[in-house]
Every structure is written in structure tokens, then in C-alpha cells.
Write a protein that holds these residues in place. Structure first.
Motif, PDB file in Angstrom:
ATOM      1  N   GLU A   1      45.232  50.215  41.279  1.00  0.00           N
ATOM      2  CA  GLU A   1      44.699  51.573  41.377  1.00  0.00           C
ATOM      3  C   GLU A   1      43.291  51.665  40.795  1.00  0.00           C
ATOM      4  O   GLU A   1      42.417  52.312  41.362  1.00  0.00           O
ATOM      5  CB  GLU A   1      45.637  52.464  40.539  1.00  0.00           C
ATOM      6  N   GLU A   2      43.082  50.984  39.681  1.00  0.00           N
ATOM      7  CA  GLU A   2      41.817  51.118  38.966  1.00  0.00           C
ATOM      8  C   GLU A   2      40.843  49.985  39.290  1.00  0.00           C
ATOM      9  O   GLU A   2      39.790  49.869  38.662  1.00  0.00           O
ATOM     10  CB  GLU A   2      42.068  51.208  37.457  1.00  0.00           C
ATOM     11  N   HIS A   3      41.223  49.135  40.265  1.00  0.00           N
ATOM     12  CA  HIS A   3      40.312  48.103  40.733  1.00  0.00           C
ATOM     13  C   HIS A   3      39.908  47.171  39.599  1.00  0.00           C
ATOM     14  O   HIS A   3      38.721  46.948  39.339  1.00  0.00           O
ATOM     15  CB  HIS A   3      39.074  48.763  41.362  1.00  0.00           C
ATOM     16  N   LEU A   4      40.929  46.595  38.945  1.00  0.00           N
ATOM     17  CA  LEU A   4      40.693  45.683  37.819  1.00  0.00           C
ATOM     18  C   LEU A   4      41.213  44.282  38.151  1.00  0.00           C
ATOM     19  O   LEU A   4      42.234  44.139  38.814  1.00  0.00           O
ATOM     20  CB  LEU A   4      41.416  46.194  36.561  1.00  0.00           C
ATOM     21  N   PHE A   5      40.498  43.280  37.690  1.00  0.00           N
ATOM     22  CA  PHE A   5      40.929  41.890  37.792  1.00  0.00           C
ATOM     23  C   PHE A   5      41.918  41.648  36.652  1.00  0.00           C
ATOM     24  O   PHE A   5      41.625  41.945  35.496  1.00  0.00           O
ATOM     25  CB  PHE A   5      39.709  40.973  37.654  1.00  0.00           C
ATOM     26  N   LEU A   6      43.078  41.096  36.977  1.00  0.00           N
ATOM     27  CA  LEU A   6      44.128  40.897  35.970  1.00  0.00           C
ATOM     28  C   LEU A   6      44.075  39.484  35.388  1.00  0.00           C
ATOM     29  O   LEU A   6      44.026  38.510  36.144  1.00  0.00           O
ATOM     30  CB  LEU A   6      45.492  41.078  36.625  1.00  0.00           C
ATOM     31  N   MET A   7      44.074  39.375  34.074  1.00  0.00           N
ATOM     32  CA  MET A   7      44.197  38.067  33.432  1.00  0.00           C
ATOM     33  C   MET A   7      45.492  38.065  32.629  1.00  0.00           C
ATOM     34  O   MET A   7      45.643  38.855  31.693  1.00  0.00           O
ATOM     35  CB  MET A   7      42.983  37.803  32.528  1.00  0.00           C
TER      36      MET A   7
END
Lengths: 481, 481
Positions: free
Chosen positions: A259-265
Motif C-alpha cells: 500500500e505504501e510502496h515500500l521495499f521490504l527487508m
């Protein structure tokens, strides 16, 4: 050259000083090996030289260094490593056939059949294939592509590499990276080094250090005022807090990232270290794919693992890998280029990783011993987890959440006002003051909570799990004030 | 979350793309493992799958990877590494006593007596002591302090770390770093990554790639117009050019560095690889100290060494060290903090380094075999050096300087105008075009000179030393045009 010129230069002083060095490096902090550990090493030296102290040895509960704390290596792993190091042993009948078979396979994949040759920068191909199969098995058959696997020099190396790709922009456009507080200080150190903006989201201490989506939203929305948040880092099982995330929580995090357009680590180096009843490790990859193609085809993610923790605890070999999901093919090419500058991860660490992801099977001669050793280590860790929680919760002034996983607890300490005042007088953060006293008076080395981050006005420490009640006598420090 | 929001996000595309990634990483180039090597790996795969080519195997002369090219490891080193990996072998009568003694000493210095424990971030103390003693012996007794020794993950790691400390400032104040052209592309890659200014000084091809102080002055004075030059990097023996610096030249460089207030970085990883008559390796440290206290008390320097080259060629272990001279004590503390974030260099690599600096002695059982193996490797390398120069100088259109040291030659190729035109038509740098043709038609993998830098309008390639005349058939490519 004239003498004048020489004098001129010497008057200019050093080229490299604290004032003229890289300011980002100055901002780096890494408490796990910070001043308290340097003091501990100093005290150990003094003890060796015969100094009299109220204790005879320093208990180093500051770092998850299993072998240093007495855990024994897995026999099979070390047999294969010896065979790879000195292949003449392949003729030795004392080594089991399955160990020899693994060593031969690794050596055949090495240049000149030697672990002394460089490997491909992404890691040895057949080891990446083994890693992919291991992930598929772990995740109930969800496919894993060896091309998405990058071997690394411990997990730290891969984490820093991905962050390096992601950080750009200036001023309000500078990349922001969301990290949990408390956090493992590799993250804050890497962000300082890269000049990225650190965005803190607080774990909920009252709910066993769980991650709360409302808090993520708060942190993100505040950060959008001054930077460009692009990355969300998760450590599960948690370091330093030892919590294990529920499947529901992971789903919520993935939905939030999309939803928030974040790259997940997803830092999942403690994936085998889960102990509490009712807790289970769910990989971010598996949950992502179970959420359907709407997620699994779009959310960009990197997941990290290492040979340093779990039941093997082989920190010194600096083995690790990451799996990337939905990474842009052009960025992948850039990633391969970037890792190639450092040539390759250490090959003995790659070999060890291969054994971790491809251990002895039930029909192989080393299976029984391997399982016995593995089970013994994990049971001992589970027992210590229980014991540690129990010890801390009997100490007045210390409260400790239930220990679910990883190798750490992060108990809260209620410091008397006199102690807080004394610390301020000495120019120390109160929990640093507490930990320093504990080290000097009891020989116990812990890391102050301030090194990981904590809510204003609260004090904690991180402790690796302890061996016995005798290991902790720190309540005297609290009572003293 | 609404379906709209999901669509909104998916329309935004990926978080991380070529356009939105770290621009410094995009500028990084590393030819030694660049497109030509990727093509070589592709061709090797095709050959394995039965493809018909004008050759049956790819000769990889692109990288100094000794074991991959058939060089055998030193028996003593590998015996000790096997003992360290699997200490049960300490009871095995097949291993010589000196190997066991070395292994016991290394294990005693490890946490929990295991090479699987983390070491101190600066490296294991007794190994740093051995390194210091080795340097003292090499430099005729000039003292070396173990506190100035930092073990590293290969030399590359230490080089990047020192550069990271040094780079700061913006615009005209941005740190400039002088590197030789041709250079080893780790330097240009690290400078791009750090956003430092690269200052090129050209080696003198007409004088056997020697370093000329007038050229250093020219480059420095031009650079002062637009940046703040603070660092001078030297590679001796040279990579990719294989020259060995004279003592006089080193003295001149040190005087220049002092006069111009530059931090010296001396990359000395090929210090045992000197072959030509009349050539000798002089360490920058030794020359610095022989120039007297006016220099040895003021010039700031770091010198780098590794386990990957010389007679051992153990690239895969990623062992290395640096020695720092006159480093500001406050900067030292920052350096220790910085390296601690990555925890420690791989411990097997540290163990290997200990053996390199502390090899079998004349009164020890392994001495004779060790010396025999070491001499054989160095003689074979010297023979290949002669052969390589000879081969290239018989090829029309190729001129090659005398080979003095390291493991490479950097011959100049005179390309016919037609070939240059063809390359331009294909959008390739002419020497890349030549090397690609050579790979596709002859199966020889070299690195184009453009990957190392060269004077405008000249073309070269770097070749690791070859085994025989049969290895080089590249003149057909030149004649073809």
C-alpha cells in the motif's frame, strides 16, 4: 624540496583527523562491540595479569557468539570443511561417506577443485541451487529461483549491499528507511554510513514487543514530512527483543508495504530459533506468496539468512545468503556488478552454508549424529531461554517479556532516581551507567538498551541467554541506590 | 485497503529501478568481472552443452586466480586449516607436529577454541602479533606495532575502509584521490561508490610503466582547480602493468606525499611476485623509515597485503591485513568502530594469514616440503612471465613491456583503422571489440585496457600469465582487418 616546505607541511598537521574525516563514519555507532565491550576486554586482561576483582571471569552476555560461550560445532559440518581444506583426507577411511560426497561435490564446483579459488561473485552456482531447494522445502513448495539467491559474507554484508542500492536523493528527497526500535544496531550504523534517514517505529513492549501497524502508519506519516520513505526493515525473530511475529502480523506488514510502496527487508537469521509454545516461524516469502499474485508479483523484497545463528552458530565463517523477490532485472545487473567489486564471499563460508541448507538425510550415515547434536543445541537454547526470563523476573526492578525466539532478552530496568542522577553527573546514559557498574562489580558484560534504541525515559539492556542463576547478580546494583 | 489503492500502487511501478537507485552505484565499473567475463561463462556453458566452437575450452586469462588455473595449494597451510576445522584430527598421527602446533595456537586464541566464534573486529590478537613480527623481519628490523595491524576480508576490504574514512567535503572541497592509469579497477569502483573525485596520473609506458614525479605534479596541480586532493594510491608491484618500483622512485613518492600533504596508500599485495633480474621489492614502510624521523614520524600511510597472490594464491579465503603508520589515535578509534559493524574478518582467512606470516622454520618437520612447494610455484610463475612477454612480442601489432613482477602484462595493441571503425559501428570501445572477437573466435578471455584506463587513442589488454604459446592465437584477429 626546501626545508621550508617540509616545515610548512609539518605545521599543517595530519591529513586525516577527527575533524577532517568522513562525517558519516563519525555518526556510526555500534553498541554490541562498543565501549562496554572494550572495557570487558581490558578487565579480562587485568584478571589474566593477576588483578584482584570481586569475580574471576567476565561473563560475556553482550553478543550472540555461540561457540565462544561453549556451544560445540556440528561434527558433520566440520568434517566436510576439513575434507574441503585438505582433500588428501578424502582417502581417509575415518571420514563417513556422506561427508566425502558433500566435499567432492563442493570441490568439483570450485575453480581448479580448490576452495582457494575465487568463486562467482554471486556465489557458487550449485550452492545457490541448494539454497533455493532449501527455501522451497521450508516454504512448502513455493518456488525459489537460484538466480535470485546471492551468497554473502554473513547476513550483514547482504543487508548493507541492498541498503546501498536503495539510498539516494538529497534533502526532502533523501531515502528514508523504517527500522524497529529497539533495533539491531547494524541498521542504524549502515544508515548513518550511507547518509540515509532513519525512521523509527516502536515495538510494543506491553504486548511482548509485537509490531503494531498503527505505529508503522504513525512513523511513516511523520517521516513523509522530511524525507522519502522507501524501505521497511523487519527483524523476525526479533533482535534484541526475541519476539516471534504471528502470521497475521506478517500479512499486515506485507499489505502495508504494498500500500505504501515500500521495499521490504526481512532479516530472518534466527529462523530456527523459536522456542515458546504456540509460536512458529513464518517466512515473509511464504506469507507473501500465500497472499496471492496481487502481492507475490509486485511486492519487492529481500530476505536474509546466515550461518552464524540457529543451531550451528558458526559466526567466524561469515557465511550467509539473501533471496530477492521482484527485483527489477536492470537493478539485478547493477547488484551483480556491485558485488563483483569485492570479488566473492569467503569460499569456506559458502561451503558451510551449503551444508546448512543440505544437511545429512535419514538414509545417510551421519544423520543420527547430526540430529542428536542439532536437537541437543536447540533444546539447550530453549532451556536457557526459559531460565533467563525466570532469572530476570525474580530480580527487583527488572521486568522481562516472555522469551519467544532468537537468542536475546531485552529486560526493562527501573533505575532509582539516585542512580539516574549519578549517571547524569558522570555524563553517562543511565543504562550505560548501570551496565558499566555491573561489569566492574560483577563481571557481567551486557549491552545498554540505549545502544538499540528505546522509548524516552525507559531503560533496558540486551542479554544473550544465560547458563545459570549464578550468571546474574546484577540486582545488587539496583538495590545499592 | 481498497482495490483502488492497490491499483494506485501497482501503477506506481517498482520501488527500486535503474532510475530510482543510488546513482553512485550506477557509476561503479569493474571490468575484471565485467561483460566479457559474463560472456566467457556463457560460452563455457554452451561448450558443456555440446555447442561446436573453433576451440574446446575457454582460457581465462582475465583474473589472477591461481588455483583456478591449476596452481596447487601449499600442503602445510591446508593441513593446519583442516586441523583448525576439525580438531579431532589433532589426535591423528598422519599430521606433522608443526602443523598441529600451529593449529593448537590458533584455536587457543579463538573464543571457545573454535574458528566458528567471532574474533575481535581488528583480528585475532596473536595473529596480529605474528603479522607485526613478519613485517619487522621483512623490513630488516624496523619495528611494527600489532596495534597498527588490522586484519581484513582480502585486501579490497581494507582499501575500501581506509578510503571511506578519507572521503568527505562537497563541491570543490570534495576529497580527491590520485590513482595510477592504468589502475586496478577496485580503486575507481570504490571512488565512484563513495562519490570521491578520481585524479588520474599516467604511468610511463615508454619506460616500462614507471611512475614519474613530474606527472604526479601535473595531475595534482590540475586537480587542485576542482577538488581537494588528499590521497595518493600506489600499486607496487603493479597491477595491471607488472612493473616493480625502484627504491629511488619510492623515496621520491614519499617526499612528494609529505610535501603535498597526501595520505599514502600502498597496495603491496604482489610483494613476493618479483621476477626480473635487478628488480627487488622495497616496502614503502621500510623506505619511509630509512628516510629518517622527519618522514617516518609524519607521513600518514596504510599498506595492504593479502593471502590471495604471491606463492599461496588462496583467493577464496579472503584473508588480508593492513598496517597503518602515523594514523591519528582518534581516527584509529573511529576505524575500530567502523570495522566492528561488520563484526570480524572470516576466521579461516585469518588462520591462513597466520600461516603465511609464520611459515615452517628450518628446524621444523614441514620445512623441506614447504620450501619445495613454494619455490616450485614461484619458479613456474617466473617462467610464465618470461614466456608471456616473449609470446606477445612475436605477435605483429602487439608490443609488450618487460615483465618485472605481479601476475599480469598489459600489452599495447595497434588496431587497424578498419577494426576501430567496425568497433565504433557496433558501439564498442575498440579494445573491448578486440577482446570480444578473441573470446568468440579463439576462446581466450582477456580484459580490455579500457577497463583499467589508458592514454587516449591507445589500446591494450590485461592478460594473466599464460601457460604456453598455444594459449595465444589472437594475432589472427589483428591480421583479419
Amino acid at each position: 624540496m626546501s626545508q621550508q616546505a617540509v616545515n610548512g607541511v609539518s605545521h599543517r598537521g595530519r591529513v586525516l583527523t577527527l575533524d577532517s574525516m568522513n562525517p558519516n563514519v563519525k555518526r556510526v555507532e555500534y553498541a554490541v562491540r562498543g565501549p562496554i565491550v572494550q572495557r570487558a576486554v581490558q578487565i579480562e586482561k587485568e584478571l589474566k595479569e593477576g588483578a584482584k576483582k570481586p569475580f574471576t571471569e567476565v561473563i560475556k552476555a553482550n553478543i550472540g557468539d555461540a561457540h565462544a560461550m561453549g556451544q560445540k560445532p556440528i561434527t558433520f559440518f566440520r568434517q566436510v570443511l576439513a575434507l574441503c581444506s585438505y582433500p588428501a583426507l578424502l582417502e581417509d577411511s575415518k571420514f563417513p561417506e556422506d561427508a566425502k560426497q558433500r566435499a567432492r561435490r563442493i570441490l568439483e564446483a570450485c575453480g581448479g577443485h580448490s576452495i582457494g579459488a575465487y568463486s562467482a561473485s554471486q556465489g557458487i552456482e550449485c550452492i545457490r541451487q541448494d539454497v533455493a531447494r532449501y527455501i522451497e522445502k521450508r516454504d512448502g513448495g513455493i518456488p525459489s529461483n537460484p538466480d535470485n539467491i546471492y551468497l554473502s559474507t554473513g547476513a550483514s554484508d547482504a543487508i548493507v549491499t541492498i541498503l546501498k542500492l536503495l539510498v539516494c536523493g538529497e534533502g526532502r528527497d533523501r531515502t528514508g528507511v523504517m527500522i524497529s526500535i529497539p533495533q539491531y544496531p547494524l541498521y542504524s550504523a549502515a544508515l548513518a554510513d550511507l547518509g540515509a534517514v532513519q525512521i523509527n517505529y516502536y515495538l510494543d513492549e506491553d504486548n511482548c514487543w509485537s509490531l503494531n501497524i498503527t505505529e508503522l502508519r504513525r512513523a511513516l506519516s511523520a517521516a513523509r514530512e522530511h524525507c522519502n520513505p522507501r524501505v521497511l526493515c523487519i527483524i523476525n525473530p526479533g533482535n534484541p527483543t526475541g519476539q516471534v511475529q504471528s502470521r497475521q502480523c506478517i500479512e499486515d506488514v506485507i499489505r502495508f508495504a504494498k500500500e505504501e510502496h515500500l521495499f521490504l527487508m526481512a532479516d530472518e537469521v534466527y529462523q530456527d530459533n523459536v522456542y515458546a509454545e504456540g509460536c512458529q516461524f513464518h517466512s515473509f516469502k511464504k506469507v507473501l506468496f500465500e497472499m496471492g499474485p496481487e502481492y507475490s508479483n509486485t511486492v519487492e523484497m529481500a530476505s536474509f539468512h546466515s550461518t552464524s545463528k540457529c543451531y550451528m552458530g558458526e559466526c567466524g565463517f561469515r557465511g550467509g545468503y539473501m533471496e530477492v523477490i521482484n527485483l527489477d532485472p536492470e537493478v539485478k545487473a547493477q547488484l551483480i556488478k556491485l558485488v563483483s567489486v569485492r570479488l566473492c564471499p569467503p569460499v569456506p563460508g559458502q561451503a558451510l552454508l551449503d551444508l546448512v541448507v543440505n544437511p545429512p538425510q535419514p538414509d545417510e550415515p551421519s544423520y543420527a549424529t547430526f540430529m542428536k547434536e542439532r536437537t541437543a543445541v536447540l533444546s539447550a537454547l530453549a532451556e536457557k531461554a526459559r531460565l533467563t526470563e525466570q532469572i530476570f523476573n525474580t530480580v527487583p526492578g527488572i521486568t522481562c517479556n516472555p522469551v519467544q525466539g532468537a537468542m536475546y532478552t531485552f529486560p526493562r530496568i527501573t533505575l532509582p532516581q539516585k542512580a539516574i542522577d549519578k549517571a547524569k553527573e558522570l555524563g553517562l546514559v543511565p543504562d550505560m551507567f548501570y551496565c558499566m557498574r555491573l561489569l566492574d562489580e560483577e563481571g557481567i558484560c551486557l549491552v545498554p538498551g540505549s545502544g538499540f534504541g528505546q522509548r524516552e525515559g525507559t531503560y533496558h539492556f540486551r542479554s544473550v541467554w544465560l547458563n545459570s542463576h549464578k550468571d546474574f547478580k546484577g540486582h545488587q546494583i539496583l538495590i545499592f541506590y
